[in-house]
Design an enzyme around this catalytic site. Structure first.
Site, PDB file in Angstrom:
ATOM      1  N   SER A   1      46.358  49.007  41.255  1.00  0.00           N
ATOM      2  CA  SER A   1      45.243  49.483  42.084  1.00  0.00           C
ATOM      3  C   SER A   1      44.697  48.398  43.003  1.00  0.00           C
ATOM      4  O   SER A   1      44.124  48.709  44.044  1.00  0.00           O
ATOM      5  CB  SER A   1      44.114  50.044  41.209  1.00  0.00           C
ATOM      6  OG  SER A   1      43.615  49.057  40.331  1.00  0.00           O
TER       7      SER A   1
ATOM      8  N   HIS B   1      48.155  39.997  40.060  1.00  0.00           N
ATOM      9  CA  HIS B   1      47.308  39.649  38.910  1.00  0.00           C
ATOM     10  C   HIS B   1      48.043  39.975  37.629  1.00  0.00           C
ATOM     11  O   HIS B   1      48.834  40.917  37.568  1.00  0.00           O
ATOM     12  CB  HIS B   1      45.960  40.375  38.960  1.00  0.00           C
ATOM     13  CG  HIS B   1      46.051  41.863  39.118  1.00  0.00           C
ATOM     14  ND1 HIS B   1      46.318  42.470  40.329  1.00  0.00           N
ATOM     15  CD2 HIS B   1      45.924  42.873  38.222  1.00  0.00           C
ATOM     16  CE1 HIS B   1      46.336  43.775  40.174  1.00  0.00           C
ATOM     17  NE2 HIS B   1      46.110  44.044  38.897  1.00  0.00           N
TER      18      HIS B   1
HETATM   19  P1  5GP Z   1      45.669  47.113  38.391  1.00  0.00           P
HETATM   20  O1  5GP Z   1      45.319  48.544  38.176  1.00  0.00           O
HETATM   21  O2  5GP Z   1      45.782  46.789  39.861  1.00  0.00           O
HETATM   22  O3  5GP Z   1      46.838  46.637  37.592  1.00  0.00           O
HETATM   23  O4  5GP Z   1      44.458  46.282  37.807  1.00  0.00           O
HETATM   24  C1  5GP Z   1      43.299  46.023  38.510  1.00  0.00           C
HETATM   25  C2  5GP Z   1      42.260  45.650  37.482  1.00  0.00           C
HETATM   26  O5  5GP Z   1      41.163  45.073  38.152  1.00  0.00           O
HETATM   27  C3  5GP Z   1      41.712  46.849  36.694  1.00  0.00           C
HETATM   28  O6  5GP Z   1      41.951  46.635  35.295  1.00  0.00           O
HETATM   29  C4  5GP Z   1      40.234  46.873  37.042  1.00  0.00           C
HETATM   30  O7  5GP Z   1      39.408  47.222  35.945  1.00  0.00           O
HETATM   31  C5  5GP Z   1      39.986  45.454  37.512  1.00  0.00           C
HETATM   32  N1  5GP Z   1      38.927  45.343  38.497  1.00  0.00           N
HETATM   33  C6  5GP Z   1      38.758  46.123  39.601  1.00  0.00           C
HETATM   34  N2  5GP Z   1      37.693  45.712  40.303  1.00  0.00           N
HETATM   35  C7  5GP Z   1      37.186  44.638  39.630  1.00  0.00           C
HETATM   36  C8  5GP Z   1      36.070  43.775  39.872  1.00  0.00           C
HETATM   37  O8  5GP Z   1      35.327  43.896  40.858  1.00  0.00           O
HETATM   38  N3  5GP Z   1      35.851  42.780  38.963  1.00  0.00           N
HETATM   39  C9  5GP Z   1      36.647  42.618  37.859  1.00  0.00           C
HETATM   40  N4  5GP Z   1      36.334  41.617  37.011  1.00  0.00           N
HETATM   41  N5  5GP Z   1      37.708  43.411  37.615  1.00  0.00           N
HETATM   42  C10 5GP Z   1      37.975  44.407  38.486  1.00  0.00           C
END
Ligand code: 5GP
Ligand code: ZN
Length: 113
Positions: free
Chosen positions: A94, A99
């Site tokens: 997302s 990361h």
């Molecule tokens: P993805 O879905 O891209 O693998 O993971 C993105 C992660 O970023 C998600 O687990 C989400 O909860 C986290 N996340 C999104 N926005 C923020 C934010 O503003 N601060 C923090 N600490 N985590 C975030």
């Protein structure tokens, strides 16, 4: 990248609950934790995802995993942990800045959903 959430977190323009920081990496707790320990490790420079990595990024990746091992030891993740990086739509990515999720302190199912 000016409009990238994790670039802005890395630059300190958006606050985060930091665990670790050095010249190249930042580790901070996920805002929506999926396990008792759930933090993210990001490079400070923008990389879209693991799909954009090259051989030249080997030192960066070694550093990422060494920092994860150190943090998990400090946090007492003695039962083990999981490192996940989601790539693209099907991978469930997302935030389009590389990361690594680190999840620990509960038994994690496999295969993932
Ligand atoms: P993805 O879905 O891209 O693998 O993971 C993105 C992660 O970023 C998600 O687990 C989400 O909860 C986290 N996340 C999104 N926005 C923020 C934010 O503003 N601060 C923090 N600490 N985590 C975030
Ligand atoms: Zn970025």
């Amino acid at each position: 990248m000016a409009d990238c959430l994790f670039c802005n977190i890395a630059a300190g323009k958006i606050p985060s609950n930091k665990l670790y920081e050095d010249d190249t990496l930042l580790a901070f707790y996920d805002i929506d934790p999926q396990a008792p320990v759930h933090f993210l490790v990001i490079p400070k420079t923008h990389i879209d995802s693991a799909a954009a990595l090259t051989e030249a990024d080997a030192p960066l990746l070694g550093h990422v995993f060494a920092v994860i091992a150190k943090l998990c030891a400090e946090l007492g993740c003695d039962g083990g942990y999981r490192v996940v990086t989601n790539v693209g739509e099907d991978g469930g990515q997302s935030v389009k800045h590389l990361h690594f999720h680190v999840l620990a302190k509960r038994s994690l199912a496999w295969p993932p959903g």
